[in-house]
Design a protein around this motif. Structure first.
Motif, PDB file in Angstrom:
ATOM      1  N   VAL A  17      -3.429  11.120  -1.130  1.00 48.73           N
ATOM      2  CA  VAL A  17      -3.795  10.152  -1.897  1.00 48.73           C
ATOM      3  C   VAL A  17      -4.772   9.137  -1.277  1.00 48.73           C
ATOM      4  CG1 VAL A  17      -2.720   7.939  -3.065  1.00 48.73           C
ATOM      5  CG2 VAL A  17      -1.517  10.176  -3.102  1.00 48.73           C
ATOM      6  N   ARG A  59       1.216   6.824  -7.018  1.00 54.06           N
ATOM      7  CA  ARG A  59      -0.028   7.872  -7.509  1.00 54.06           C
ATOM      8  C   ARG A  59      -0.145   9.034  -7.889  1.00 54.06           C
ATOM      9  NH1 ARG A  59      -5.368   6.606  -6.553  1.00 54.06           N
ATOM     10  NH2 ARG A  59      -4.779   4.271  -6.356  1.00 54.06           N
ATOM     11  N   TRP A  70      -3.465   8.918   2.695  1.00 55.16           N
ATOM     12  CA  TRP A  70      -2.125   8.921   2.696  1.00 55.16           C
ATOM     13  C   TRP A  70      -1.776  10.206   2.295  1.00 55.16           C
ATOM     14  CZ3 TRP A  70       0.753   4.456   3.504  1.00 55.16           C
ATOM     15  CH2 TRP A  70       0.131   3.244   3.743  1.00 55.16           C
ATOM     16  N   LEU A 125      -6.317   5.269  -1.772  1.00 56.13           N
ATOM     17  CA  LEU A 125      -6.313   4.069  -2.557  1.00 56.13           C
ATOM     18  C   LEU A 125      -7.754   3.337  -2.500  1.00 56.13           C
ATOM     19  CD1 LEU A 125      -2.952   2.795  -0.973  1.00 56.13           C
ATOM     20  CD2 LEU A 125      -3.201   4.239  -2.886  1.00 56.13           C
ATOM     21  N   ALA A 160       0.736   4.121  -2.901  1.00 50.23           N
ATOM     22  CA  ALA A 160       0.447   5.485  -2.674  1.00 50.23           C
ATOM     23  C   ALA A 160       1.663   6.248  -3.086  1.00 50.23           C
ATOM     24  CB  ALA A 160       0.341   5.688  -1.139  1.00 50.23           C
ATOM     25  N   LYS A 179       0.615  -1.130  -0.063  1.00 49.91           N
ATOM     26  CA  LYS A 179      -0.107  -0.051  -0.100  1.00 49.91           C
ATOM     27  C   LYS A 179       0.784   1.305   0.221  1.00 49.91           C
ATOM     28  CE  LYS A 179      -3.859  -2.344   2.305  1.00 49.91           C
ATOM     29  NZ  LYS A 179      -4.823  -2.354   3.490  1.00 49.91           N
ATOM     30  N   SER A 182      -0.079   7.823   6.934  1.00 54.57           N
ATOM     31  CA  SER A 182      -1.295   7.069   6.648  1.00 54.57           C
ATOM     32  C   SER A 182      -2.330   7.746   7.999  1.00 54.57           C
ATOM     33  CB  SER A 182      -1.404   5.634   6.936  1.00 54.57           C
ATOM     34  OG  SER A 182      -0.895   5.116   8.029  1.00 54.57           O
ATOM     35  N   THR A 216       5.676   9.659   3.894  1.00 56.79           N
ATOM     36  CA  THR A 216       4.157   9.479   3.594  1.00 56.79           C
ATOM     37  C   THR A 216       3.957   9.487   4.966  1.00 56.79           C
ATOM     38  OG1 THR A 216       4.585   7.134   3.567  1.00 56.79           O
ATOM     39  CG2 THR A 216       4.517   8.157   1.397  1.00 56.79           C
TER      40      THR A 216
END
Length: 375
Positions: free
Chosen positions: A254, A238, A264, A256, A235, A231, A366, A364
């Motif tokens: 982002v 993307r 994200w 998903l 991300a 994942k 989450s 990143t």
């Protein structure tokens, strides 16, 4: 015989002690037990001594009875000081006191508890052996780089202003991935309301994120750029347009299809990206120069071996020793800034708590925190 002892600082601390409700919290917890001594006053004397004239518990007992005026105490015996500390170690007592202190501070400072930042650290003890059985002082992953000494793990939750909410202590061999469930359960008992928990990548395991999301909870968790998760890679790949947040920070959101309940946030620091590129070129140049030096030294040794063979009139040249050069290659590979491990991602995320010089150019995060309503 008359004597004079200072009282001003201790008197002020006693006022703060009562203003924060520590005295009432201790009395409430310890009221069901029958004590011949005032445990609450003994604990206050130890705290006051730590603030005014830090010393051992034995010296603190003498200080409270002879060197300073502690309201409510004429004298403090050494065994009473140790007994009071033993009672405070009890987990239930600690939780009650910390809860009382936090809510008193929250009311005084008008704190808005909507974000809670949680992280752990470790501290070690200068002793030869760890404790036995289930004691706290154990060998573990040392964040102080002292794996040779026993340690404990300390967890701290703070508000967005940096005001402590609660502190935890665990044995030194405790893994960060195993403490979130306890932290979540302990804070749930305080009924803080809707709170977003912020952690770094050390707590980004799926089980921890699922725990933080239980009962309608929300979280923001940092994620390593190249941790290998499907994942996370998806991300990062993307497409999307960045939004400028600060002069040195831009972000993009982002979502998903494979993970619809999570956002994200990809963070990019242009200034840091330029510094990273320059640092990479410098590191590559240093690695190339060192490899060239090793190759030249190896070739020189081979030439010397060939010359010795020709001089001795032998048909086959003896293989020159290569141990020194292999050690040099191993040292280069294991170098903290030039070796293979230097390119491994550091724990990064948003918000980042690492020094600016050590942040990577992209990261990143989450989050299960829903976005603010559009205006």
């Amino acid at each position: 015989m008359e004597s004079s002892r200072p009282i001003g600082t201790v008197w002020l601390l006693d006022g703060l002690w009562k203003l924060l409700g520590i005295d009432q919290a201790l009395v409430k917890v310890l009221d069901a037990r029958q004590f011949r001594t005032d445990v609450e006053r003994a604990l206050f004397a130890l705290v006051a001594n730590r603030a005014v004239a830090p010393s051992s518990k034995r010296a603190a007992a003498e200080w409270a009875g002879k060197d300073a005026v502690v309201p409510g105490i004429e004298e403090l015996a050494e065994q009473h000081a140790y007994r009071a500390m033993d009672l405070l170690v009890d987990e239930h007592t600690q939780a009650a006191v910390q809860e009382a202190v936090f809510f008193a501070a929250a009311n005084l400072l008008d704190l808005e508890v909507d974000l809670i930042f949680f992280d752990t650290t470790s501290t070690y003890f200068e002793r030869d052996e760890a404790d036995r059985d289930e004691a706290l002082r154990r060998y573990g992953h040392s964040k102080d780089h002292r794996k040779d000494l026993p340690q404990i793990v300390i967890g701290l939750a703070v508000t967005r202003e940096g005001i402590p909410v609660r502190i935890w202590t665990w044995p030194g061999n405790t893994n960060d991935q195993t403490v979130i469930a306890q932290v979540k359960a302990d804070l749930r008992a305080w009924r803080l309301g809707r709170v977003v928990t912020v952690t770094d990548s050390g707590f980004s395991g799926e089980s921890n994120l699922a725990c933080l999301k239980k009962a309608g909870g929300h979280y923001i968790s940092g994620v390593k750029m190249r941790e290998g998760s499907t994942k996370g890679t998806e991300a990062l790949a993307r497409q999307g347009r960045y939004q400028q947040v600060r002069d040195n920070l831009r972000v993009k959101e982002v979502r998903l299809d494979s993970d619809p309940g999570r956002r994200w946030i990809i963070c990019h620091n242009p200034a840091e990206a330029e510094r990273d590129a320059q640092r990479r070129e410098e590191q590559l140049a240093a690695i190339t120069e060192e490899l060239a030096r090793i190759a030249a030294a190896r070739a020189q040794d081979a030439k010397k071996a060939k010359d010795r063979t020709a001089k001795a009139g032998l048909k086959r040249a003896a293989r020159p020793p290569d141990t020194v050069h292999r050690k040099a290659e191993c040292a280069l590979r294991d170098h903290p800034s030039l070796g293979r491990g230097s390119g491994s991602p550091r724990p990064v995320g948003y918000p980042s708590t690492a020094p600016r010089s050590r942040r990577r150019r992209t990261s990143t995060a989450s989050t299960s925190w829903p976005p603010p309503p559009r205006t």
